[in-house]
Design a protein around this motif. Sequence first.
Motif, PDB file in Angstrom:
ATOM      1  N   LYS A 113       1.048  -1.040  -0.122  1.00 46.43           N
ATOM      2  CA  LYS A 113       0.145  -0.183   0.122  1.00 46.43           C
ATOM      3  C   LYS A 113       0.784   1.241   0.019  1.00 46.43           C
ATOM      4  O   LYS A 113       2.194   1.227  -0.055  1.00 46.43           O
ATOM      5  CB  LYS A 113      -0.900   0.138   1.157  1.00 46.43           C
ATOM      6  N   ARG A 114       0.349   2.359   0.094  1.00 48.23           N
ATOM      7  CA  ARG A 114       1.016   3.696   0.020  1.00 48.23           C
ATOM      8  C   ARG A 114       1.841   3.751  -0.992  1.00 48.23           C
ATOM      9  O   ARG A 114       3.150   4.214  -0.887  1.00 48.23           O
ATOM     10  CB  ARG A 114       1.509   3.966   1.428  1.00 48.23           C
ATOM     11  N   ASP A 115       1.739   3.046  -2.226  1.00 48.29           N
ATOM     12  CA  ASP A 115       2.526   3.168  -3.522  1.00 48.29           C
ATOM     13  C   ASP A 115       4.026   2.641  -3.133  1.00 48.29           C
ATOM     14  O   ASP A 115       4.908   3.127  -3.582  1.00 48.29           O
ATOM     15  CB  ASP A 115       2.630   4.689  -3.810  1.00 48.29           C
ATOM     16  N   GLN A 116       3.706   1.394  -2.530  1.00 53.76           N
ATOM     17  CA  GLN A 116       5.098   0.755  -2.238  1.00 53.76           C
ATOM     18  C   GLN A 116       4.838  -0.969  -2.417  1.00 53.76           C
ATOM     19  O   GLN A 116       3.683  -1.328  -2.342  1.00 53.76           O
ATOM     20  CB  GLN A 116       5.494   1.096  -0.843  1.00 53.76           C
ATOM     21  N   LEU A 117       5.864  -1.717  -2.737  1.00 51.59           N
ATOM     22  CA  LEU A 117       5.966  -2.871  -2.769  1.00 51.59           C
ATOM     23  C   LEU A 117       7.042  -3.556  -1.962  1.00 51.59           C
ATOM     24  O   LEU A 117       8.104  -2.839  -1.947  1.00 51.59           O
ATOM     25  CB  LEU A 117       6.199  -3.488  -4.204  1.00 51.59           C
ATOM     26  N   LEU A 134       9.981  -0.812  -1.760  1.00 53.74           N
ATOM     27  CA  LEU A 134      10.068   0.169  -2.857  1.00 53.74           C
ATOM     28  C   LEU A 134       9.103   0.658  -3.934  1.00 53.74           C
ATOM     29  O   LEU A 134       7.947   0.038  -3.766  1.00 53.74           O
ATOM     30  CB  LEU A 134      10.791  -1.009  -3.948  1.00 53.74           C
ATOM     31  N   PRO A 135       9.232   1.881  -4.389  1.00 52.52           N
ATOM     32  CA  PRO A 135       8.045   2.325  -5.146  1.00 52.52           C
ATOM     33  C   PRO A 135       7.933   1.538  -6.371  1.00 52.52           C
ATOM     34  O   PRO A 135       8.960   0.800  -6.751  1.00 52.52           O
ATOM     35  CB  PRO A 135       8.573   3.753  -5.892  1.00 52.52           C
ATOM     36  N   PRO A 136       6.882   1.359  -6.994  1.00 53.95           N
ATOM     37  CA  PRO A 136       6.657   0.449  -8.140  1.00 53.95           C
ATOM     38  C   PRO A 136       7.662   0.493  -9.345  1.00 53.95           C
ATOM     39  O   PRO A 136       8.198  -0.484  -9.740  1.00 53.95           O
ATOM     40  CB  PRO A 136       5.135   0.483  -8.770  1.00 53.95           C
ATOM     41  N   SER A 157       0.883 -11.114  -3.060  1.00 53.89           N
ATOM     42  CA  SER A 157      -0.490 -10.125  -3.246  1.00 53.89           C
ATOM     43  C   SER A 157       0.109  -9.237  -4.309  1.00 53.89           C
ATOM     44  O   SER A 157      -0.827  -8.531  -4.481  1.00 53.89           O
ATOM     45  CB  SER A 157      -0.903  -9.564  -1.836  1.00 53.89           C
ATOM     46  N   GLY A 158       1.497  -8.755  -4.396  1.00 52.53           N
ATOM     47  CA  GLY A 158       1.812  -7.880  -5.302  1.00 52.53           C
ATOM     48  C   GLY A 158       2.330  -8.441  -6.778  1.00 52.53           C
ATOM     49  O   GLY A 158       2.618  -7.532  -7.562  1.00 52.53           O
ATOM     50  N   ALA A 159       2.094  -9.708  -6.850  1.00 54.67           N
ATOM     51  CA  ALA A 159       2.654 -10.178  -8.108  1.00 54.67           C
ATOM     52  C   ALA A 159       2.051  -9.756  -9.461  1.00 54.67           C
ATOM     53  O   ALA A 159       2.874  -9.359 -10.318  1.00 54.67           O
ATOM     54  CB  ALA A 159       2.564 -11.789  -8.072  1.00 54.67           C
ATOM     55  N   ALA A 160       0.885  -9.616  -9.237  1.00 50.80           N
ATOM     56  CA  ALA A 160       0.155  -9.094 -10.528  1.00 50.80           C
ATOM     57  C   ALA A 160       0.720  -7.650 -10.819  1.00 50.80           C
ATOM     58  O   ALA A 160       0.368  -7.117 -12.045  1.00 50.80           O
ATOM     59  CB  ALA A 160      -1.273  -9.118 -10.314  1.00 50.80           C
ATOM     60  N   LEU A 161       0.884  -6.814  -9.989  1.00 53.86           N
ATOM     61  CA  LEU A 161       1.368  -5.444 -10.266  1.00 53.86           C
ATOM     62  C   LEU A 161       2.682  -5.315 -11.151  1.00 53.86           C
ATOM     63  O   LEU A 161       3.015  -4.102 -11.577  1.00 53.86           O
ATOM     64  CB  LEU A 161       1.430  -4.692  -8.988  1.00 53.86           C
ATOM     65  N   LEU A 162       3.394  -6.382 -11.167  1.00 55.12           N
ATOM     66  CA  LEU A 162       4.620  -6.374 -11.548  1.00 55.12           C
ATOM     67  C   LEU A 162       4.671  -7.248 -13.002  1.00 55.12           C
ATOM     68  O   LEU A 162       5.733  -7.575 -13.537  1.00 55.12           O
ATOM     69  CB  LEU A 162       5.948  -6.839 -10.769  1.00 55.12           C
ATOM     70  N   ALA A 163       3.495  -8.001 -12.990  1.00 51.57           N
ATOM     71  CA  ALA A 163       3.490  -9.232 -14.195  1.00 51.57           C
ATOM     72  C   ALA A 163       3.736  -8.506 -15.726  1.00 51.57           C
ATOM     73  O   ALA A 163       4.263  -9.396 -16.629  1.00 51.57           O
ATOM     74  CB  ALA A 163       2.072  -9.681 -14.057  1.00 51.57           C
ATOM     75  N   ASP A 164       3.329  -7.235 -15.779  1.00 52.53           N
ATOM     76  CA  ASP A 164       3.754  -6.510 -17.041  1.00 52.53           C
ATOM     77  C   ASP A 164       5.222  -6.407 -17.281  1.00 52.53           C
ATOM     78  O   ASP A 164       5.488  -6.419 -18.568  1.00 52.53           O
ATOM     79  CB  ASP A 164       3.019  -5.106 -17.438  1.00 52.53           C
ATOM     80  N   ILE A 165       6.037  -6.460 -16.435  1.00 53.24           N
ATOM     81  CA  ILE A 165       7.471  -6.349 -16.319  1.00 53.24           C
ATOM     82  C   ILE A 165       8.127  -7.442 -17.079  1.00 53.24           C
ATOM     83  O   ILE A 165       8.979  -7.778 -18.029  1.00 53.24           O
ATOM     84  CB  ILE A 165       8.218  -5.962 -15.197  1.00 53.24           C
ATOM     85  N   LEU A 166       7.458  -8.719 -16.864  1.00 49.22           N
ATOM     86  CA  LEU A 166       7.875 -10.149 -17.387  1.00 49.22           C
ATOM     87  C   LEU A 166       6.956 -10.872 -17.596  1.00 49.22           C
ATOM     88  O   LEU A 166       6.210 -11.864 -16.879  1.00 49.22           O
ATOM     89  CB  LEU A 166       8.757 -10.802 -16.096  1.00 49.22           C
TER      90      LEU A 166
END
Length: 214
Positions: A113-117, A134-136, A157-166
């Motif tokens: 939350k708060r724009d962090q992972l 870290l910030p996204p 819980s944050g995996a989908a937020l970085l899925a576009d990178i890989l």
Amino acid sequence: MLLAIDTCLGACSAAVLDGGRVLASRAEPMARGHQERLAPLVAELMAEAGLEFSRLERVGVTVGPGSFTGLRVGLAFAKGLGAALSIPVIGVGVLEALAQPLTRTVFAVLDAKRDQLYLQAFVDGVAVSAPDALPPGTAAARLAELAGAGEVTLVGSGAALLADILPAAHVVIADHADPVAVAKIAALRPPVPPRPLYLRAPDAKLPGGRDLPA
């Protein structure tokens, strides 16, 4: 005999193991209420396993990162039980527990939350980076730097937020650690007293704006 508990994230969970054999295990999803549920849950699992508490030889507990309140609930319970039984209490990072069953390159990612992972990288279960908040954008750069050319898994819980990178990565959405994974890590770890893993300051403050004690 080993009892493992996790209250850091979106569940109240525990497992009882005899060596590598799982005697009882349960994870109950909840955003709050860990304090009220943990002791009854552990008592139920010990009864299911057919064990008296005196049979326990160590306790494993997740130490964070995660909910400040939940983290403290688990640590306080584990330390109290360890002191009462005179057995060691072993701390396990929740990112490590999320990555534990997986092989090759694994990124454990939690939405802080708060724009962090919260992010940590592992290769075949061995950490290759320290846990960090870290910030996204920074997390995405870290991912690209450490991913390499092989098979990659994003878990948490944050995996989908970085899925576009890989785009080729295997994505596993998980909002809590498997208590059996916590137990297996704790079984192999030396008996060093656990300390909470805080990657940022808590939102809550004491009167006068003072930080909560560690």
